[in-house]
Each structure stands twice: as structure tokens, then as C-alpha cells.
Scaffold this active site. Sequence first.
Site, PDB file in Angstrom:
ATOM      1  N   LYS A  93     -27.419 -13.354 -29.790  1.00 56.05           N
ATOM      2  CA  LYS A  93     -26.195 -12.578 -30.060  1.00 56.05           C
ATOM      3  C   LYS A  93     -25.023 -13.172 -29.284  1.00 56.05           C
ATOM      4  CE  LYS A  93     -24.478  -8.932 -27.986  1.00 56.05           C
ATOM      5  NZ  LYS A  93     -23.048  -9.267 -28.090  1.00 56.05           N
ATOM      6  N   GLU A 106     -28.117 -14.938 -15.869  1.00 51.58           N
ATOM      7  CA  GLU A 106     -27.088 -15.813 -15.271  1.00 51.58           C
ATOM      8  C   GLU A 106     -25.827 -14.972 -15.179  1.00 51.58           C
ATOM      9  OE1 GLU A 106     -27.552 -18.515 -13.916  1.00 51.58           O
ATOM     10  OE2 GLU A 106     -29.360 -19.349 -14.798  1.00 51.58           O
ATOM     11  N   CYS A 137     -17.907 -19.176 -14.662  1.00 50.48           N
ATOM     12  CA  CYS A 137     -18.694 -18.483 -13.631  1.00 50.48           C
ATOM     13  C   CYS A 137     -18.741 -19.308 -12.355  1.00 50.48           C
ATOM     14  CB  CYS A 137     -20.090 -18.184 -14.152  1.00 50.48           C
ATOM     15  SG  CYS A 137     -20.954 -19.639 -14.723  1.00 50.48           S
ATOM     16  N   GLU A 180     -14.437 -11.127  -8.346  1.00 48.74           N
ATOM     17  CA  GLU A 180     -14.415 -12.290  -9.237  1.00 48.74           C
ATOM     18  C   GLU A 180     -13.202 -12.149 -10.152  1.00 48.74           C
ATOM     19  OE1 GLU A 180     -17.259 -12.298 -12.471  1.00 48.74           O
ATOM     20  OE2 GLU A 180     -17.526 -14.455 -12.289  1.00 48.74           O
TER      21      GLU A 180
END
Length: 473
Positions: free
Chosen positions: A169, A242, A276, A374
Amino acid sequence: MTTAYKALIDGQMIDTPTMLDVVNPANEEVIGRVPSCGEDELDTAVAAARRAFKTWSKTPIDDRRKVVQAISGAIKDNADELFRLLTAEQGKPHAQAQQEIGGAAAMSAAQSTLTLEDEINEDSDTRLSRTRRVPVGVVGGIVPWNFPVMMAVQKIAPALISGCTIVLKPSPFTPLTTLRLAELIKDVVPAGVVNIITGEDSLGPLITGHPDIDKITFTGSTETGKKIMEGASKDLKRITLELGGNDASIVLPDADVEKVAEQLFWSSFTNAGQVCIAAKRIYIHEDIYDDLSAAIAEYARHVKVGDGAQQGTAVGPIQNKKQYERVLELIQDAKDNGHKFLVGGDTDPTGTGYYVPITILDNPPEDARIVAEEQFGPVMPLMKFATVDEAISRANASEYGLAGAVWTADTDKGVEVAEQMETGTVWVNEFMHLSPFAPFGGHKQSGFGAEYGKEGLLEFTYPQVITVKREAA
Ligand code: NAD
């Protein structure tokens, strides 16, 4: 022009009665519509993957490698079309989209060479014991919007090599290039082995909770990762996560200011900071802080932000409105708290497109939101440190542990510092380099398990130990 795309289920391209719009973040125009798959489509895809697993798992690994190489070939042969579509839906400049498409082809080709040999545990007069690796079964792959093609392929390739089948997906924000790829590979992959379905975020938990899916491989935020772990616990699905990162770079006093300024800039601003493993906190030794921060700021002033499809653009828009508003909110918070800006700081950009001007902060405090969270946008806080021990402990004071970097003229010293960082990957004098043969995974709340390398491949398998007594019964 708005193109309608189809999902891939059991070797067929299908659509659904309702479709989802996909927007180009550079101009906010709808550029595509994709199927809005729900429980029915998911059930059909999982059933197809389950049927295909029976033969695919028994197909010799060399034949499975050929299929992964064919996927890699399809990406390579159609790279020109794919990278343009990727820029249109994701926003990244053409050159970076080319790198992602080229990288997806190269990484999957390289992963197809990984091996899964049996291991001998005991070979004695009494018994022969060996461990073989058997595929886990049907895999559910869930992918984010920052590197949609790379992330999709890095889940498909090891799944197929190991003998698993997959239902993948993409993010509802960036499904187009992946669906175009689905169309390109549908005739080179046996029916049901790879299924690609699109839908809202709500399709994600249906995948995680599906009783006939054996493993989830997920890339995305830590917040969603925790939900996946919870959902997968019901039937103890295997998981690889992850997740997010708040990666720190440490610049030692001996680093060459001119040499590292540009690299440090790109370690943060590649893909408009939506990586990331981008450097999200940069700690610079006080001896070179003023010179280096001035050099980075000077470089930044010449970087063009704009539509990734236009020549000369080096930093594109933020991929979607929600993330755009979040990044602006973080910058506003820094302003409200009186933090100093070296570059940027505009929180009210005008015009269409989700553009955030390049923003660099001058030594904000450690507890500023822009440092502690982040950012996932074109924002870089530079911070001053006095001792290396202090820099290491500030870098490690994070719930995340994805990656980090050390910059120095003395690579031995760099390694010494790198070994003290609490992250899955640390670079010395470079950034963002990932190898298809090295495990990539986060420590702490940046992940669970690993992708790439032998370790990544083994996550798609169970060990099975066959022990034979030498003496016949
Ligand atoms: P996200 O977690 O919002 O979404 C990722 C995917 O999960 C999407 O496909 C989404 O539809 C799906 N999803 C959403 N809710 C779900 C649920 N409850 N259950 C199952 N699936 C669900 O992440 P994002 O905003 O697309 O991506 C940005 C994040 O991804 C950042 O935090 C970034 O650091 C992280 N990321 C990590 C890596 C890595 O390799 N560690 C790589 C890229 C991005």
C-alpha cells in the site's frame, strides 16, 4: 490533465467505484485519481497473494531473482517517464527524482544477488542438524510519501527473493508512480505475487489486522509504527518498522569549513528535508561555529526553492498540506520563543504550492521544539558545543536512534565518536549513503528490525532447523 490509475490485484489492473484525488504539491492541482480500496479489495489481494505463495515459495531462488531483476529492468527502461511522474506527485526536483528511480533499480538489482544458504549447526557421528530459511508467507507492505518508489521496491525485492508474496500500500499522497510501476511489471511477475492497492490511511490498519497476512514491513512515522506493532500483536505477525529520526551531525573543530559547508547543507535539505536520515540537528564546535554557520548560510542564500519540474530548482515544496502546516508551525514556535534565524523564518508564504523557504536557526536551545522534534522540512538548527563529550551526549539525548554523522579531518577520531552514537547508522564525512548489503535500521524508537543486507532479507523468513539422527529408526 487528470489521469485515472488502477490498482494491481492478482495480475489484473482494477479500479473501484470511488477514487481518490492526488495533488501536485508544487501547484496544488489534481493530477491523478487512484482506486479507493477497502476491505473487499484487500481480501481479494490477500487471497491472490496466498494462492500465489503456494507456487512462488517453491520456485527456485534463481528464478525468483530473475523476476526481481525484471522489475529492476522495467524501472530502468521507463526511468524517464517515472521520474517526471514522481516529481509531479512528490515535489522533489527532477535530479533527485532521477536519483530515486535510478536508486530503486540499482538497489533491487543488488538485493537480487543476496543468498539464503542453509547453515550447518552440527555435523557429527550422532546427527546432522541444519538451519534452512523458509519464507514467512504473505507480506503487507506499507509505504510513506517521501521516497515512494524506493520504499516500495525495497519491500518488494526482499519479499520476492525470500519466497514471500506481497500486498503493498503506497501513501495516499504519492501513489501514482507506484501504480504506473505496477502496470509496467504486471506481465513480468506471476499473478498474485505482487499486489499494489491504494486507499486512505484507514486501509493501513485493515492490512495490519488482516488474519491472512503473516508479516508487516512498514516505513513511516514512529506514531504509526506503534499502532502497527499493537495491531500486529493480535496474531503475532512478524514486523519490520523503519520509523522517524532526529539525526544529529557533529562537526569537530578540525573540519574544513569550506569543504563541509555545502555537504552539511545537503545533508539537511535534500528532498526539502523530508528524509528520515536527513541531518535534523547540527552540532558545531565553538571554534568554527561562526565561520561554518556563515558559510552554510551564504550557500543557502543561492539555493533555488520552487517547482521541482522547473530547471534550476534545487529544493521543492513540502509534499502535502498537513506536513506544510506542521513545518510552518515549528518555525512559528521558534519565532514566538525568540530564537534567532540565520536564513528564512517566513511563516506566511504566499502563492500556490506548499513552499517553505529555506530556514536556518542560530544556536537555538536544546529544548526548542525545532530541535527536539523531527521537523521533516527545509529547516536546520545549528548548535554550538564546547567539548566532544557534550556533543555526543546532546546528540544521544533523543528517543530516536536512526542515523547520525561526524565531520572531521581525523577519520580515526571520527570513528571513535561514531561508535559512541546511539543510532543504527553513522557516517564519517558523508551522509545518506545506504548500501544494499548493509543492514539499515533504527535503534530506540526509530525502528524495529532492519532492511537491506542479509539481515534485512532474513526478516522475511523463519528459521527452520532440520535435525537428522545418523542412526536410522
Ligand atoms: P505515516 O506514518 O503517516 O504514514 C506512512 C504510511 O502508513 C502511509 O502509507 C499511511 O497511509 C499508512 N498509515 C497511516 N496510518 C496507519 C495506521 N494506523 N496503520 C497502518 N498504516 C497507516 O508517515 P508519513 O507521514 O507518510 O512519512 C513520514 C514519516 O516516515 C517520518 O516520520 C519519517 O521519518 C518516516 N520515514 C522513515 C524512514 C525509515 O526508513 N526509517 C524512511 C522514510 C520515512
